[in-house]
Design a protein around this motif. Structure first.
Motif, short mmCIF file in Angstrom:
data_model
loop_
_atom_site.label_atom_id
_atom_site.label_comp_id
_atom_site.label_asym_id
_atom_site.label_seq_id
_atom_site.Cartn_x
_atom_site.Cartn_y
_atom_site.Cartn_z
N ILE A 298 -10.56 -1.12 7.28
CA ILE A 298 -9.26 -0.93 7.51
C ILE A 298 -8.27 -1.86 7.41
O ILE A 298 -6.98 -1.58 7.29
N ARG A 299 -8.62 -2.88 7.37
CA ARG A 299 -7.66 -4.21 7.14
C ARG A 299 -6.97 -3.88 5.53
O ARG A 299 -5.79 -4.33 5.33
N LYS A 300 -7.84 -3.21 4.82
CA LYS A 300 -7.40 -3.03 3.40
C LYS A 300 -6.34 -1.81 3.26
O LYS A 300 -5.76 -1.82 2.27
N PHE A 301 -6.06 -1.21 4.54
CA PHE A 301 -5.29 0.02 4.49
C PHE A 301 -3.74 -0.39 4.10
O PHE A 301 -3.49 -1.13 4.70
N ASP A 302 -2.98 0.24 3.26
CA ASP A 302 -1.75 -0.01 2.76
C ASP A 302 -0.75 1.03 2.98
O ASP A 302 -1.09 2.09 2.01
N SER A 303 -0.13 1.50 3.99
CA SER A 303 0.85 2.69 4.23
C SER A 303 1.71 2.88 2.97
O SER A 303 2.18 4.00 2.95
N SER A 304 2.17 1.89 2.37
CA SER A 304 2.91 2.00 1.27
C SER A 304 2.39 2.74 0.10
O SER A 304 3.00 3.17 -0.85
N LYS A 305 1.03 2.58 0.04
CA LYS A 305 0.38 3.41 -1.07
C LYS A 305 -0.11 4.74 -0.81
O LYS A 305 -0.32 5.56 -1.81
N ALA A 306 -0.38 5.01 0.38
CA ALA A 306 -1.13 6.12 0.80
C ALA A 306 -0.83 6.58 2.26
O ALA A 306 -0.86 5.69 3.20
N SER A 307 -1.21 7.75 2.60
CA SER A 307 -1.26 7.87 4.09
C SER A 307 -2.66 7.80 4.64
O SER A 307 -3.68 7.51 3.66
N LEU A 308 -2.65 7.46 5.99
CA LEU A 308 -4.07 7.42 6.53
C LEU A 308 -5.03 8.12 6.25
O LEU A 308 -6.34 8.29 6.02
N ARG A 309 -4.50 9.56 6.24
CA ARG A 309 -5.42 10.74 6.06
C ARG A 309 -6.01 10.58 4.34
O ARG A 309 -7.19 10.70 4.25
N THR A 310 -5.08 10.10 3.58
CA THR A 310 -5.67 10.14 2.17
C THR A 310 -6.54 8.94 2.05
O THR A 310 -7.60 9.36 1.48
N TRP A 311 -6.14 7.94 2.72
CA TRP A 311 -7.09 6.72 2.50
C TRP A 311 -8.43 7.04 2.81
O TRP A 311 -9.46 6.76 2.56
N ILE A 312 -8.40 7.60 4.22
CA ILE A 312 -9.98 7.94 4.85
C ILE A 312 -10.53 8.98 4.14
O ILE A 312 -11.87 8.80 3.88
N SER A 313 -9.80 9.87 3.26
CA SER A 313 -10.70 11.06 2.47
C SER A 313 -11.10 10.16 1.44
O SER A 313 -12.17 10.55 1.09
#
Length: 185
Positions: A62-77
């Motif tokens: 989760i630390r790698k998530f970047d909201s400027s690149k994708a939504s959380l939904r897309t990232w999790i998918s």
């Protein structure tokens, strides 16, 4: 507050170990992750186990998530799809034959008949596709991956991805045709 900001806050709270945030993320995305698992795996019980494994991977990364690149939904998918592909590779459920090795002589499937069949029935048919066909069909048709992305993720040629997708569509068309005949539609 916009979605990107909400996603960033939730991800940050999860990264800090906030159990309430983790529970919120789980509740918000569990159904989506489970449905992805079912669509790719086709087995409800195994999908439940894999869903839990996917969330472990989500929380580990989760630390790698970047909201400027994708939504959380897309990232999790994406994490879910990648995990499922890794699982299938590890368990030797993915096998590919290069398009160069086979000549395709398959008639073009009729697409108009899909409209007559309820969505739930079509989704059930997708789960009955052989593993490789189901995965590529899901990635291309339902998750909007390109053949280039599929080829990179699965370690195959783009033409192989395209060929397998075509064969999956033919199989689905046959299933739809049988359904229509069986139900008198």
């Amino acid at each position: 507050m916009n979605l990107a900001t909400e996603d960033a806050i939730l991800a940050s709270q999860c990264a800090e170990g906030n159990e309430m945030a983790r529970e919120r993320l789980y509740k918000e995305y569990a159904a989506r992750v489970y449905m992805l698992c079912v669509r790719y795996i086709g087995d409800g019980d195994l999908s439940k186990d894999l869903m839990q494994d996917c969330f472990i991977r989500v929380f580990e990364n989760i630390r790698k998530f970047d909201s400027s690149k994708a939504s959380l939904r897309t990232w999790i998918s994406h994490i879910t799809v990648n995990y499922i592909i890794d699982y299938l590779r590890r368990n030797r459920k993915l096998s590919f034959v290069s398009i160069d090795e086979h000549i395709l002589d398959i008639p073009e499937p009729e697409k108009d008949d899909f409209i007559k069949v309820p969505q739930e029935a079509v989704l059930e048919m997708i789960t009955k596709l052989p593993d490789t066909k189901r995965i590529i069909f899901n990635m291309y048709c339902l998750e909007n991956y390109s053949h280039k992305e599929i080829a990179r993720l699965l370690g195959i040629k783009e033409k192989t991805s395209s060929s397998i997708l075509y064969k999956a569509r033919v199989m689905l068309a046959d299933m739809v045709d049988s359904y229509i005949k069986k139900n008198g539609l």
